[in-house]
Design a protein around this motif. Structure first.
Motif, mmCIF file in Angstrom:
data_model
loop_
_atom_site.group_PDB
_atom_site.id
_atom_site.type_symbol
_atom_site.label_atom_id
_atom_site.label_comp_id
_atom_site.label_asym_id
_atom_site.label_seq_id
_atom_site.Cartn_x
_atom_site.Cartn_y
_atom_site.Cartn_z
ATOM 1 N N LEU A 1 0.832 -1.203 0.000
ATOM 2 C CA LEU A 1 0.000 0.000 0.000
ATOM 3 C C LEU A 1 0.868 1.256 0.000
ATOM 4 O O LEU A 1 0.603 2.208 -0.754
ATOM 5 N N GLY A 2 1.922 1.283 0.836
ATOM 6 C CA GLY A 2 2.765 2.469 0.905
ATOM 7 C C GLY A 2 3.513 2.732 -0.393
ATOM 8 O O GLY A 2 3.518 3.854 -0.913
ATOM 9 N N LEU A 3 4.151 1.694 -0.947
ATOM 10 C CA LEU A 3 4.883 1.878 -2.202
ATOM 11 C C LEU A 3 3.932 2.152 -3.370
ATOM 12 O O LEU A 3 4.270 2.888 -4.295
ATOM 13 N N GLY A 4 2.726 1.559 -3.327
ATOM 14 C CA GLY A 4 1.752 1.825 -4.389
ATOM 15 C C GLY A 4 1.332 3.276 -4.404
ATOM 16 O O GLY A 4 1.227 3.906 -5.466
ATOM 17 N N ILE A 5 1.084 3.860 -3.222
ATOM 18 C CA ILE A 5 0.721 5.284 -3.151
ATOM 19 C C ILE A 5 1.891 6.151 -3.641
ATOM 20 O O ILE A 5 1.694 7.159 -4.329
ATOM 21 N N SER A 6 3.120 5.748 -3.320
ATOM 22 C CA SER A 6 4.290 6.500 -3.777
ATOM 23 C C SER A 6 4.397 6.482 -5.307
ATOM 24 O O SER A 6 4.687 7.512 -5.932
ATOM 25 N N VAL A 7 4.159 5.337 -5.914
ATOM 26 C CA VAL A 7 4.231 5.236 -7.379
ATOM 27 C C VAL A 7 3.149 6.083 -8.026
ATOM 28 O O VAL A 7 3.379 6.781 -9.018
ATOM 29 N N ILE A 8 1.931 6.049 -7.453
ATOM 30 C CA ILE A 8 0.842 6.850 -8.018
ATOM 31 C C ILE A 8 1.170 8.336 -7.912
ATOM 32 O O ILE A 8 0.977 9.108 -8.861
ATOM 33 N N ALA A 9 1.687 8.782 -6.740
ATOM 34 C CA ALA A 9 2.039 10.188 -6.570
ATOM 35 C C ALA A 9 3.158 10.591 -7.528
ATOM 36 O O ALA A 9 3.140 11.691 -8.101
ATOM 37 N N LEU A 10 4.133 9.701 -7.734
ATOM 38 C CA LEU A 10 5.234 10.002 -8.638
ATOM 39 C C LEU A 10 4.748 10.174 -10.072
ATOM 40 O O LEU A 10 5.164 11.089 -10.788
ATOM 41 N N ASN A 11 3.829 9.311 -10.513
ATOM 42 C CA ASN A 11 3.309 9.410 -11.875
ATOM 43 C C ASN A 11 2.428 10.642 -12.049
ATOM 44 O O ASN A 11 2.422 11.282 -13.107
ATOM 45 N N LEU A 12 1.644 10.993 -11.011
ATOM 46 C CA LEU A 12 0.841 12.222 -11.086
ATOM 47 C C LEU A 12 1.750 13.445 -11.226
ATOM 48 O O LEU A 12 1.459 14.365 -11.995
ATOM 49 N N GLY A 13 2.846 13.470 -10.462
ATOM 50 C CA GLY A 13 3.767 14.589 -10.585
ATOM 51 C C GLY A 13 4.460 14.631 -11.933
ATOM 52 O O GLY A 13 4.687 15.704 -12.504
ATOM 53 N N MET A 14 4.791 13.442 -12.469
ATOM 54 C CA MET A 14 5.547 13.384 -13.716
ATOM 55 C C MET A 14 4.679 13.678 -14.928
ATOM 56 O O MET A 14 5.115 14.351 -15.871
ATOM 57 N N TYR A 15 3.430 13.200 -14.940
ATOM 58 C CA TYR A 15 2.568 13.343 -16.110
ATOM 59 C C TYR A 15 1.620 14.543 -16.029
ATOM 60 O O TYR A 15 1.081 14.965 -17.061
ATOM 61 N N ILE A 16 1.368 15.069 -14.815
ATOM 62 C CA ILE A 16 0.392 16.160 -14.691
ATOM 63 C C ILE A 16 1.043 17.407 -14.087
ATOM 64 O O ILE A 16 1.013 18.487 -14.681
ATOM 65 N N ALA A 17 1.626 17.267 -12.869
ATOM 66 C CA ALA A 17 2.141 18.440 -12.180
ATOM 67 C C ALA A 17 3.309 19.077 -12.939
ATOM 68 O O ALA A 17 3.350 20.308 -13.110
ATOM 69 N N ALA A 18 4.268 18.277 -13.380
ATOM 70 C CA ALA A 18 5.434 18.823 -14.075
ATOM 71 C C ALA A 18 5.054 19.527 -15.374
ATOM 72 O O ALA A 18 5.472 20.662 -15.618
ATOM 73 N N PRO A 19 4.252 18.920 -16.279
ATOM 74 C CA PRO A 19 3.838 19.660 -17.492
ATOM 75 C C PRO A 19 3.059 20.929 -17.167
ATOM 76 O O PRO A 19 3.212 21.952 -17.843
#
Length: 329
Positions: A296-314
Motif C-alpha cells: 500500500l505504501g509503495l503503491g501510493i508513492s508510485v501513483i504520486a510520482l506518476n501524477l507529478g511526472m505526467y500532470i504536475a510537471a507539465p
C-alpha cells in the motif's frame, strides 16, 4: 361464357401475385433481421467449473477492409464487476468462437452474468444464469477395452541359411542443433516463440502495452505482469485496487490497442509515453509479497510520482512559459 372464363383467369393471376409477394416479403425480412454482432452460448444455466463456449458471427464482415479489427469480449458479474476480458480475430467469413471456465475467485455470487461482445461500435449481450455449487469436472468414464482374441499359433518356418553380415557404413556426424534465445524453443529444428497463456483468475492482459511493444513476450509486458500478479495481487488491498482499475482500464484499452496496430506512428508515441511509467513501477519490487503495509505504501508513492511526472510537471512548465511570454509583453 368467354367473359366468365376471363374473370376466372384474372382472379387466379391476382391470387398467385399476392401469394408470391407474401413469400418474397418474408424471405426478404428473414435475410435482413440479422444483427451486426450475433452470439450464442452452448449452455444457459452454468454450474461451477463448467466450460462456456460462445459462438458468433459478424454481419457483412470484410477481412480486407482497413477498418477490420479484433472482436473484444467482456464478462461481468451481477455486481457489474469485471470477471473475464479478451480479444480475438474473426475468421474470414466473419465467424468467431471463444470459451472460458465459470468459477474461481471472481465468480463469487450466483445470478445473471453478462457476456458483452463488441466489434466496430456494435455490441451483443448474452445472459448466463450462474448457479455456483461445488466444482464439477466432467471426466468421461473410460470405455472397457475389448479382450484380444487368441491368435492361432503360426506354423514354424524353415530356418533360412545365414547370410553374411554386411559391413556397417560409417554414420554421418550429426549437425549441431541451433541455439534458441530467451522466450523461444526448438521445434522441428526451428526456433519458435513460446506462448504462455495468462491464467484467467488473475485478470486479462495489458492490451495497450502488448500492442505498443508488438508482443506479450516483450520484457516490459512481462515486467508489468509480474508486478501485478506477484506483488499487487498478493494482498487484499491490491486485489481491491485492481478490481476498480480494471473497470476503468478495459473500458478504453481495446480501442487504443486497435489504433496502435493500425497506426505505427501512434504505436511509437504510446511506447514513448508509457516507458517512464513502467520505470517507476520498479519501486514495487521492493515490497515483500503479501505485505499489506509495504504494497500500500509503495503503491501510493508510485501513483504520486506518476501524477507529478505526467500532470504536475507539465502544468508547472506550461505556467512558467506562459508567465515568461506574458512578462515580455
Amino acid at each position: 361464357m368467354k367473359m366468365r372464363l376471363t374473370a376466372i383467369l384474372a382472379f387466379a393471376l391476382l391470387s398467385i401475385s399476392i401469394l408470391s409477394y407474401g413469400v418474397n416479403g418474408s424471405v426478404f425480412a428473414d435475410s435482413h433481421n440479422l444483427l451486426p454482432v450475433n452470439t450464442s452460448s452452448n449452455i444457459d444455466i452454468v454450474a461451477n467449473g463448467a466450460n462456456v463456449i460462445i459462438s458468433g458471427n459478424l454481419k457483412d464482415y470484410d477481412p480486407l477492409s482497413p477498418s477490420a479489427g479484433a472482436v473484444t469480449y467482456v464478462v461481468k458479474s451481477p455486481e457489474n464487476n469485471l470477471v473475464t476480458i479478451g480479444q480475438l480475430i474473426p475468421d474470414s467469413d466473419g465467424t468467431f468462437e471463444f470459451s472460458f471456465i465459470a468459477g474461481g475467485q471472481l465468480w463469487k455470487l450466483s445470478g445473471d452474468y453478462i457476456v458483452e461482445t463488441k466489434y466496430g461500435g456494435n455490441t451483443s449481450e448474452l445472459v448466463l444464469d450462474y448457479v455456483g455449487g461445488d466444482l464439477v469436472v466432467n471426466t468421461p468414464e473410460p470405455e472397457p477395452e475389448p479382450e484380444p482374441e487368441p491368435e492361432p499359433e503360426p506354423e514354424p518356418e524353415p530356418e533360412p541359411e545365414p547370410e553374411p553380415e554386411p559391413e556397417p557404413e560409417p554414420e554421418p556426424e550429426p549437425e549441431p542443433e541451433p541455439t534458441c534465445g530467451a522466450g523461444t524453443e526448438l521445434v522441428n529444428g526451428i526456433c519458435q516463440v513460446i506462448k504462455t497463456p495468462e491464467p484467467e483468475s488473475k485478470g486479462g492482459g495489458c492490451l495497450i502495452a502488448t500492442a505498443a511493444y508488438g508482443t506479450e513476450l516483450a520484457p516490459q509486458v512481462q515486467f508489468l505482469r509480474e508486478i501485478r500478479d506477484n506483488t499487487v495481487m498478493s494482498t487484499s488491498s491490491g486485489m481491491a485496487f485492481m478490481t476498480g482499475f480494471n473497470q476503468l482500464y478495459y473500458s478504453f484499452s481495446p480501442t487504443i490497442a486497435d489504433m496502435e496496430r493500425e497506426n505505427p506512428m501512434f504505436q511509437e508515441a504510446v511506447r514513448v509515453f508509457i516507458t517512464p511509467m513502467i520505470s517507476t513501477l520498479s519501486i514495487m519490487t521492493l515490497a515483500d509479497s503479501g505485505s499489506e503495509v509495504e504494497v500500500l505504501g509503495l503503491g501510493i508513492s508510485v501513483i504520486a510520482l506518476n501524477l507529478g511526472m505526467y500532470i504536475a510537471a507539465p502544468a508547472l512548465i506550461g505556467f512558467k512559459v506562459h508567465k515568461h511570454f506574458k512578462s515580455r509583453k
